[in-house]
Motif scaffolding. Structure first.
Motif, PDB file in Angstrom:
ATOM      1  N   ALA A  67       0.813  -1.166  -0.035  1.00 27.81           N
ATOM      2  CA  ALA A  67      -0.036  -0.090  -0.020  1.00 27.81           C
ATOM      3  C   ALA A  67       0.727   1.418   0.135  1.00 27.81           C
ATOM      4  O   ALA A  67       0.322   2.187  -0.185  1.00 27.81           O
ATOM      5  CB  ALA A  67      -0.811   0.249   1.275  1.00 27.81           C
ATOM      6  N   LEU A  68       2.324   1.126   0.095  1.00 28.06           N
ATOM      7  CA  LEU A  68       3.172   2.496   0.420  1.00 28.06           C
ATOM      8  C   LEU A  68       2.951   3.339  -0.940  1.00 28.06           C
ATOM      9  O   LEU A  68       2.966   4.245  -0.619  1.00 28.06           O
ATOM     10  CB  LEU A  68       4.326   1.961   0.710  1.00 28.06           C
ATOM     11  CG  LEU A  68       5.533   3.112   0.822  1.00 28.06           C
ATOM     12  CD1 LEU A  68       5.075   3.805   2.080  1.00 28.06           C
ATOM     13  CD2 LEU A  68       6.689   2.546   1.218  1.00 28.06           C
ATOM     14  N   GLY A  85      -3.436   5.808  12.263  1.00 26.73           N
ATOM     15  CA  GLY A  85      -2.751   5.861  10.883  1.00 26.73           C
ATOM     16  C   GLY A  85      -3.866   5.646   9.736  1.00 26.73           C
ATOM     17  O   GLY A  85      -3.365   6.401   8.549  1.00 26.73           O
ATOM     18  N   GLY A  86      -4.902   5.013   9.989  1.00 26.68           N
ATOM     19  CA  GLY A  86      -5.876   5.171   8.808  1.00 26.68           C
ATOM     20  C   GLY A  86      -6.607   6.415   8.271  1.00 26.68           C
ATOM     21  O   GLY A  86      -6.937   6.713   7.153  1.00 26.68           O
ATOM     22  N   LEU A 125       0.985   9.588  10.247  1.00 23.29           N
ATOM     23  CA  LEU A 125       1.111   8.041   9.814  1.00 23.29           C
ATOM     24  C   LEU A 125       2.329   7.634  10.514  1.00 23.29           C
ATOM     25  O   LEU A 125       2.378   6.485  10.821  1.00 23.29           O
ATOM     26  CB  LEU A 125       1.084   7.891   8.202  1.00 23.29           C
ATOM     27  CG  LEU A 125       1.235   6.483   7.534  1.00 23.29           C
ATOM     28  CD1 LEU A 125       0.186   5.761   8.272  1.00 23.29           C
ATOM     29  CD2 LEU A 125       1.281   6.502   6.225  1.00 23.29           C
ATOM     30  N   PHE A 126       3.527   8.115  10.228  1.00 25.41           N
ATOM     31  CA  PHE A 126       4.655   7.558  11.058  1.00 25.41           C
ATOM     32  C   PHE A 126       4.311   7.547  12.411  1.00 25.41           C
ATOM     33  O   PHE A 126       4.968   6.478  12.919  1.00 25.41           O
ATOM     34  CB  PHE A 126       5.916   8.696  10.702  1.00 25.41           C
ATOM     35  CG  PHE A 126       6.105   9.017   9.198  1.00 25.41           C
ATOM     36  CD1 PHE A 126       5.796   8.191   8.409  1.00 25.41           C
ATOM     37  CD2 PHE A 126       6.880  10.171   8.871  1.00 25.41           C
ATOM     38  CE1 PHE A 126       6.065   8.333   6.892  1.00 25.41           C
ATOM     39  CE2 PHE A 126       7.079  10.597   7.575  1.00 25.41           C
ATOM     40  CZ  PHE A 126       6.685   9.788   6.788  1.00 25.41           C
ATOM     41  N   ALA A 127       4.038   8.446  13.025  1.00 28.59           N
ATOM     42  CA  ALA A 127       3.802   8.254  14.626  1.00 28.59           C
ATOM     43  C   ALA A 127       2.916   7.086  14.977  1.00 28.59           C
ATOM     44  O   ALA A 127       3.129   6.353  15.731  1.00 28.59           O
ATOM     45  CB  ALA A 127       3.311   9.596  15.081  1.00 28.59           C
ATOM     46  N   ALA A 128       1.810   6.876  13.966  1.00 23.66           N
ATOM     47  CA  ALA A 128       0.848   5.952  14.126  1.00 23.66           C
ATOM     48  C   ALA A 128       1.373   4.352  14.024  1.00 23.66           C
ATOM     49  O   ALA A 128       1.174   3.433  14.601  1.00 23.66           O
ATOM     50  CB  ALA A 128      -0.486   5.962  13.338  1.00 23.66           C
ATOM     51  N   TRP A 173      -7.402   1.302   4.358  1.00 26.55           N
ATOM     52  CA  TRP A 173      -8.231  -0.022   4.759  1.00 26.55           C
ATOM     53  C   TRP A 173      -6.888  -1.143   5.239  1.00 26.55           C
ATOM     54  O   TRP A 173      -7.256  -1.835   6.078  1.00 26.55           O
ATOM     55  CB  TRP A 173      -8.967  -0.578   3.921  1.00 26.55           C
ATOM     56  CG  TRP A 173     -10.206   0.019   3.756  1.00 26.55           C
ATOM     57  CD1 TRP A 173     -10.758   1.119   3.113  1.00 26.55           C
ATOM     58  CD2 TRP A 173     -11.326   0.045   4.931  1.00 26.55           C
ATOM     59  NE1 TRP A 173     -12.047   1.514   3.292  1.00 26.55           N
ATOM     60  CE2 TRP A 173     -12.425   0.764   4.496  1.00 26.55           C
ATOM     61  CE3 TRP A 173     -11.428  -0.958   6.331  1.00 26.55           C
ATOM     62  CZ2 TRP A 173     -13.615   1.020   5.414  1.00 26.55           C
ATOM     63  CZ3 TRP A 173     -12.760  -0.819   6.701  1.00 26.55           C
ATOM     64  CH2 TRP A 173     -13.671   0.022   6.397  1.00 26.55           C
ATOM     65  N   CYS A 174      -6.004  -0.762   4.965  1.00 28.43           N
ATOM     66  CA  CYS A 174      -4.583  -1.690   5.319  1.00 28.43           C
ATOM     67  C   CYS A 174      -4.276  -1.325   6.935  1.00 28.43           C
ATOM     68  O   CYS A 174      -4.006  -2.061   7.586  1.00 28.43           O
ATOM     69  CB  CYS A 174      -3.398  -1.491   4.561  1.00 28.43           C
ATOM     70  SG  CYS A 174      -3.363  -2.116   2.808  1.00 28.43           S
ATOM     71  N   MET A 175      -5.026  -0.152   7.313  1.00 30.06           N
ATOM     72  CA  MET A 175      -4.650   0.289   8.718  1.00 30.06           C
ATOM     73  C   MET A 175      -6.132  -0.228   9.701  1.00 30.06           C
ATOM     74  O   MET A 175      -6.076  -0.724  10.651  1.00 30.06           O
ATOM     75  CB  MET A 175      -4.526   1.751   8.824  1.00 30.06           C
ATOM     76  CG  MET A 175      -3.140   2.305   8.180  1.00 30.06           C
ATOM     77  SD  MET A 175      -1.471   1.394   9.015  1.00 30.06           S
ATOM     78  CE  MET A 175      -1.474   2.648  10.192  1.00 30.06           C
ATOM     79  N   TYR A 176      -7.134   0.376   8.491  1.00 31.62           N
ATOM     80  CA  TYR A 176      -8.453   0.200   9.042  1.00 31.62           C
ATOM     81  C   TYR A 176      -8.920  -1.263   9.711  1.00 31.62           C
ATOM     82  O   TYR A 176      -9.684  -1.554  10.671  1.00 31.62           O
ATOM     83  CB  TYR A 176      -9.588   0.762   8.614  1.00 31.62           C
ATOM     84  CG  TYR A 176      -9.619   2.209   8.631  1.00 31.62           C
ATOM     85  CD1 TYR A 176      -9.347   3.190   9.666  1.00 31.62           C
ATOM     86  CD2 TYR A 176      -9.835   3.032   7.538  1.00 31.62           C
ATOM     87  CE1 TYR A 176      -9.269   4.179   9.819  1.00 31.62           C
ATOM     88  CE2 TYR A 176      -9.837   4.522   7.516  1.00 31.62           C
ATOM     89  CZ  TYR A 176      -9.951   5.000   8.376  1.00 31.62           C
ATOM     90  OH  TYR A 176      -9.412   6.342   8.695  1.00 31.62           O
TER      91      TYR A 176
END
Length: 505
Positions: A53-54, A113-114, A122-125, A187-190
């Protein structure tokens, strides 16, 4: 009747009954294993699900090329650097409590992150995910170690746990491709939120409380030395890929990391409440199993990295198809884990690990014969099955030995030590192997700029890198042959931890 009127025989009978109840098998243990396996899968998925997903995340958040690697590195650094502390906390606060807290924190970090609107969020998440995974990973493994006290049942439980561990990374690639292609990268995070929350709720119902309740003093200096040392080592190897091995910054970080880890090891022998008690790492066979785990994970990470690149860049597979192409490797790993489980306690660990590693190395050597025109069914598939089978045999047996023979009070730290060996080995191995691959084809790429020459250079990188992977597996086999083939080890691992891992009263 008052307590003073109870006869000594009656008191003895009550005590025996209470002791029997404390050591009786947990009636919900198999439901507990399902919940533990789900939590382990959540941790493993996030090691690879974001990779595919990156590119989409980078475009959506307008992320620069120089910073995009932090989506991956932030997770790896937090996980690898905090695992030892996580293992200590598992033993200090209790396994079930640590399990639930880890899942809740992981869900919160995933939701953040999501919904990230800029790269820093996003980095912190991702760092938050890694931090809570460092608590969750040792909690899951130690729960398996202490929930199943019967040696035969524990072997079956380890087989399930090992299978999930084997398929997690490959499943992350497949799921990441599907979510990115048909929904979007968020959604890769959710996806972690419902999985983690469901596992946490179920864990509160089916997991037996254990561990914790003891006043344990935290060695703050040891925490700083160990966590910062491991973080520096992982970061240094990751930075070497971007800045080169001769970079003063890279060399300085690696040197500092090595020094901090050495100071940490010295301190653990001198303090009364060590983060990693010497009694855990003092066993020669456990140390050998940790070395095998580190080398085996380095080889596995390298194989996944280079084969993914070959399938997509050379054969032209989509992200989803490339992920699905790893399924035979997963099938082989599952079969290897199953066989290793049945052999646990019957043979010396080395007599299972050495043939497994040699078989895996032979499968990797078969992959070195691939070229731009190779067919998947006739040339890739026959190599993936034995490779996966051998890796499954070796990794399962190494986990059994590395986590065996410890008291329940040390289960979290033993699990954290094993996971640390895997994470650091994987991070270091992938970077070193990638450097070898890039160096092998650098001149070739500079001299030929046509598309055909670039494909040829990519195949050359792939071939050289896989020879290096095979070499790492051979080194691991030599280590196992030297340390883990003693007949006395035949009763080690699973069979020798039944008494040590009984639940605390």
């Amino acid at each position: 009747m008052t307590s003073s009127e109870i006869s000594p025989d009656a008191r003895k009978a009550r005590g025996a009954k209470a002791a029997a109840a404390a050591t009786a098998p947990d009636p919900l243990r198999w439901w507990a294993l399902a919940v533990i396996a789900l939590a382990q899968l959540v941790v493993l998925l996030d090691g690879t699900i974001v990779n595919i997903a990156l590119p989409s995340a980078q475009a959506d958040l307008r992320m620069g090329d120089g910073s995009r690697q932090w989506v991956i590195s932030a997770y790896a650094l937090a996980l690898g650097g905090l695992l030892l502390l996580g293992g200590f906390l598992v033993d200090a606060v209790g396994r079930r409590r640590a399990f639930v807290l880890g899942l809740l924190g992981f869900a919160a970090a995933s939701a953040a992150g999501g919904s990230a609107s800029e790269p820093a969020v996003l980095f912190a998440a991702r760092a938050g995910q890694g931090a809570f995974a460092a608590l969750l990973a040792p909690a899951t493994l130690s729960l398996v170690m202490t929930t199943f006290t019967d040696p035969r049942e524990r072997r079956r439980a380890f087989a399930v746990f090992g299978t999930v561990s084997g398929i997690g990374s490959a499943l992350g690639l497949i799921l990441g491709g599907l979510l990115t292609e048909y929904l979007n990268w968020r959604w890769c995070m959710y996806i972690n939120v419902p999985l983690a929350l469901g596992a946490a709720l179920a864990g509160m119902r089916v997991l037996r409380p254990g561990g914790g309740g003891r006043t344990v003093r935290l060695d703050v200096i040891g925490v700083l030395l160990g966590c910062s040392g491991l973080t520096a080592v992982v970061h240094g190897f990751g930075a070497a890929e971007q800045h080169g091995w001769s970079s003063p910054g890279v060399l300085g970080v690696l040197a500092a990391g090595g020094l901090l880890v050495a100071l940490f090891a010295v301190r653990q022998r001198r303090v009364s409440h060590p983060l990693v008690p010497p009694r855990i790492v003092g066993d020669r066979q456990r140390a050998g199993a940790l070395g095998v785990a580190a080398l085996g994970h380095a080889a596995t990470f390298g194989l996944l990295l280079f084969l993914t690149y070959y399938l997509q860049a050379v054969l032209g597979y989509s992200a989803v198809a490339a992920g699905a192409a790893f399924l035979p490797l997963t099938v082989g790993m599952t079969a290897g884990v199953t066989l290793a489980t049945r052999l646990a306690g019957r043979l010396a660990p080395g007599t299972v690990i050495v043939p497994g590693l040699l078989l895996a190395a032979s499968g990797v050597v078969l992959l070195t014969r691939l070229d731009p025109g190779s067919a998947y069914v006739s040339q890739v598939l026959p190599a993936l099955l034995p490779t996966g089978f051998g890796l499954g045999c070796a990794s399962m047996t190494a986990m059994t030995v590395a986590t065996g023979g410890v008291a329940a009070r040390d289960a979290g730290r033993a699990a954290a030590l094993f996971t640390t060996a895997q994470q650091v080995g994987g991070a270091v191995g992938a970077t070193v192997l990638n450097t070898v691959a890039v160096g092998a084809a650098g001149g070739h790429l500079a001299a030929h700029l046509s598309a055909a020459a670039r494909v040829e250079a990519a195949v050359r990188q792939f071939t050289v890198a896989l020879w290096a992977v095979a070499g790492v597996l051979l080194v691991a086999a030599l280590l196992a042959a030297a340390v883990l083939c003693r007949p006395a080890a035949a009763n080690g691992g699973v069979s020798r931890i039944a008494a040590a891992a009984r639940p605390e009263g």
